[in-house]
Design an enzyme around this catalytic site. Sequence first.
Site, short mmCIF file in Angstrom:
data_model
loop_
_atom_site.label_atom_id
_atom_site.label_comp_id
_atom_site.label_asym_id
_atom_site.label_seq_id
_atom_site.Cartn_x
_atom_site.Cartn_y
_atom_site.Cartn_z
N CYS B 80 9.94 22.23 65.92
CA CYS B 80 8.65 22.40 66.60
C CYS B 80 7.78 21.16 66.41
CB CYS B 80 7.97 23.69 66.15
SG CYS B 80 6.58 24.18 67.20
N HIS B 164 11.78 27.73 67.27
CA HIS B 164 11.83 28.02 65.84
C HIS B 164 13.13 28.76 65.52
CE1 HIS B 164 7.79 26.83 64.54
NE2 HIS B 164 7.40 27.19 65.75
N GLU B 166 14.35 29.43 62.73
CA GLU B 166 14.14 30.33 61.57
C GLU B 166 13.48 31.63 61.99
OE1 GLU B 166 12.27 27.84 62.42
OE2 GLU B 166 10.17 28.18 61.86
#
Lengths: 247, 183
Positions: B80, B164, B166
Amino acid sequence: MPLPRLIPCLDVAGGRVVKGVRFENLRDVGDPVELGAAYSDAGADELVFLDVKATLDARPALLELVGRVAERLAIPFTVGGGVRSTADGASLLRAGADKVSVNTAALARPTLISELANLLGSQAVVVAIDAAEGKAMSHAGTEPTGRSAVDWAREAEERGAGEILLTSMNADGTRAGYDLELTAAVAAAVSVPVIASGGAGSARHVAEALAVAQAALLASILHERPGRLASLRQELHGLGVPLRDAA
Amino acid sequence: MKVAVCDYGAGNVRSVLAAFARLDADVSVADTPAAVAAADLAVLPGVGSAASAMGVLRERGLDEALRARVAGGGPTLGICLGLQLALEQSDEDGGVQGLGLLPGRAVRLHEGRVPRIGWATVDPGGEAYYFAHSYVAETPAASATSEGIVAEARVASFVGVQFHPEKSGAAGARFLKRCLSPV
């Protein structure tokens, strides 16, 4: 445009998921991490945790809970309830939340929105609006502010809100469908994403909300049953709503 | 496999640590140049503002450490804001000089609702990942796109993603796993 989102909302207090009527007679219905993970497995696009006690002495339990959720869950999650300062917001993000939601404190002091946005980035700031008869209410929907929800949403965006979470108090709990008129009016007034909330009783209601808003908050329609989310997604697929493939 | 997640005092370091831990990687926080240099994979995560992030990276000497690492062929992942900081320039905060690991600049999004928040399909691959951003990379190094915007860019040993991983469920975990086992 990103895909429409389904966002289960869990009420938490003292580090547990609770259920009650108007925040009274709270009953323990499970562990937020377990329930959150089950929703994630059932295809939740995000989760919202709402601290219904929102008191200072409940903060340590909330932060501990946020940490446990962050360890386990690989989807974004928002925490709301009692966020009054940038310090509150920063501590929630440090603990592992992706976004914070503000409501009453922002109505009382709108500059809180810009302070949070400057510190955390707009993408981490959700302004929640509880609306009754088109007017914003504060203190968990108990006190009228006299402000039009549409105007307040516009001001929130100008001050740096990254998303608007709009709950229709009139529709909430009726299971008769979202307040599409108000949701559409707010979505037209702002250029940030809008999350519709309140009134979902069927997949068709959710599909209607997702035609005017970018996401739908799901609370009582799920009854704390992740299996209901999975079946709802199937029904929405059948109605032509383009949800992500969560596998 | 040792993974070092750069800490510049902002954002979702904890989520990134947790995501790699779930993949059984030996992951830790890196706030010194030595820690960045020593890792098998260095990760520059990102939320927050470009100016303050670059400020802290410089203060801690992590900017030079990341440049040296990529120059030496060390696998490095930007997430990001981590992708946007890797560019030469960002328009955010009135203009910020980036790390220059990738050619190009970060520009404000103008189409659709901004911030652009939600799950969107990335091609090639066709998987949906979670995005949350108001700026986007303009770079000739793009290696994947999502709805016409740059979703991933690569130069040598650096990979940057706008989404993202994660926070992108099973698809995100698969992506991170590929980062742990470069071919």
